[in-house]
Motif scaffolding. Structure first.
Motif: not given
Lengths: 306, 306
Positions: B251-253, B255, B276
């Protein structure tokens, strides 16, 4: 075959899966440099990706040059053998110019797309428009979900030029000799937008001459956040007959998902404090909010629309 | 006992748990209207909340009025029977005025706090400073984690006045007859900051006269996001001897947590694309990044610092 400018847009389309083979895309073309660049770039990319494109021109009838622009866009579409669709403003609706100019144009685009089986619409919004939007929304109030409102793809609407700045467009039309007639800022008479474009962006440029790309990088992260809110929505909210069951997980997405639920009910969502109150109310308590009844049972909200 | 302005700050302190009973707080007081307001408000609040406060004044020695300001702050502290600490700039360090003025001042504050057992430092940053910071960071490049950099509480540093605008401060010093000498913008010679303050903020005000509160609302959400990144860090990264094990959750966390890991190693974090690539590399692959070795094993990154 593609130059640097066109490659940048092509890469953006690929990275964000904006289009795929056999898509039928209606291009919104005013005749200004942004949209005439969109037409040229999309024409080339349509050949590579096997896309079908059409041109839609909406005449706002606000200026004397409108007729000339209409003919210009029609002729450019003919030269490229692209289907051309035309619509014009109903002058009766021009009481609130700012709002209805935009609404009429979008109504026209969606209508043409539907009648002619286009599955996507493309507008020429670029990176400088994105910066404008971010500043505009922050000034008027937004959260992380709303801040990046200009998305590369949002249901039918697509914006393949978000990856290039206005300067790059000006450079492209100059070097590649792209013909154009008008500038959209001339007929989109938006006071705040013009103020940001003409007063604030030049100041930001003095602070950092790469500021547009920096805002763009921020927007990319905000897009991912937005995507995750939508994923969490699917994970947390389940429907059973007339009721929606919302599993609260006690993180930042609870509030985002609740606001999104209201948006999807076409209701203005509760504000920051109201949202927190709904999420945090005690078990067995209930609240009524804009015709939506919300009851809490342990860590589940049970939501009923009237 | 507290007026509206003071109540607003008191409520903010309570909402964000900025201070608690028996805290010992060192106030950074330049003598300008922001910091003299901080002094007056915190003096009153210290009585209510049972806090101990001290005043620290740093003399940048950049202007002829410095001596006068020093005496003024000292006398004001004496009147209130508050401990007073004084420090001054070492002129040899003044090659890069902008950077070192700030650094010297903070070094002084932390040093005094440590030597005298203050557990918190308070600065007079207000809502208009917060807006400036958001615009400044977006222009120079930031993500959601970094955008709201001015936090109400960040380790020892606290900013109880983030909830009031410069206009409210001006109103307060006028109506409540708060004495002050200088304005911090006079000695913090930051070109970009001044440009935002003097050119951009007045334009934003014309767009929305509540723009500062709107930016503030955005910041509150960004603070919560930041908090969640820190929570996820604790959940996802575990240390075992010399190695760190990072569970990727897709998920976004992921990164955000990876970038935070670098920050906590005092390393400049990988950029958006590099982050990424690290997260998405194949199992059994490894990468070296700024002296940090990262190996992937299924959904775990194994990180080793040299």
């Amino acid at each position: 075959m593609l130059n640097e400018f066109e490659k940048k847009i092509y890469k953006f389309i690929k990275n964000y899966n904006i289009y795929e083979k056999y898509d039928k895309i209606l291009l919104a073309i005013s005749g200004g440099k942004d949209s005439m660049s969109l037409l040229k770039v999309m024409y080339k990319i349509s050949k590579i990706m096997n896309l079908e494109i059409g041109v839609a021109h909406f005449n706002h009838k606000l200026r004397k040059e409108s007729e000339e622009e209409k003919i210009f866009v029609e002729e450019e579409a003919k030269k490229l053998k692209i289907k051309y669709y035309y619509g014009e403003a109903n002058e009766k609706n021009y009481k609130n110019i700012e709002l209805s100019a935009r609404n009429m144009r979008y109504d026209f685009l969606f209508d043409i797309a539907k009648k002619n089986n286009y599955n996507k619409i493309a507008t020429a919004h670029h990176m400088s428009d994105l910066v404008e939007t971010i500043i505009y929304r922050l000034s008027r109030g937004t959260g992380i979900y709303g801040v990046s409102g200009l998305l590369p793809i949002n249901e039918m609407l697509t914006r393949p030029m978000l990856t290039v700045t206005l300067k790059e467009i000006i450079n492209y039309v100059t070097i590649d000799n792209v013909k154009y007639k008008i500038d959209k800022s001339n007929f989109e008479n938006n006071y705040s937008r013009n103020r940001i474009r003409n007063k604030i962006l030049p100041e930001l440029e003095l602070i950092n001459d790469n500021f547009e790309n920096n805002f763009f990088k921020f927007a990319r992260i905000a897009w991912e956040y937005r995507q995750q809110v939508e994923n969490e929505y699917l994970k947390r909210i389940h429907q059973n007959e007339n009721k929606f069951y919302f599993d609260i997980k006690k993180d930042i997405f609870d509030e985002e998902v609740l606001r999104l639920f209201f948006l999807r009910c076409k209701q203005y969502p509760p504000n920051y404090e109201e949202t927190k109150k709904i999420i945090k109310m005690g078990s067995k308590k209930s609240k009524q909010f804009k015709g939506i009844k919300i009851e809490k049972n342990k860590n589940t909200l049970i939501i009923e629309r009237e």
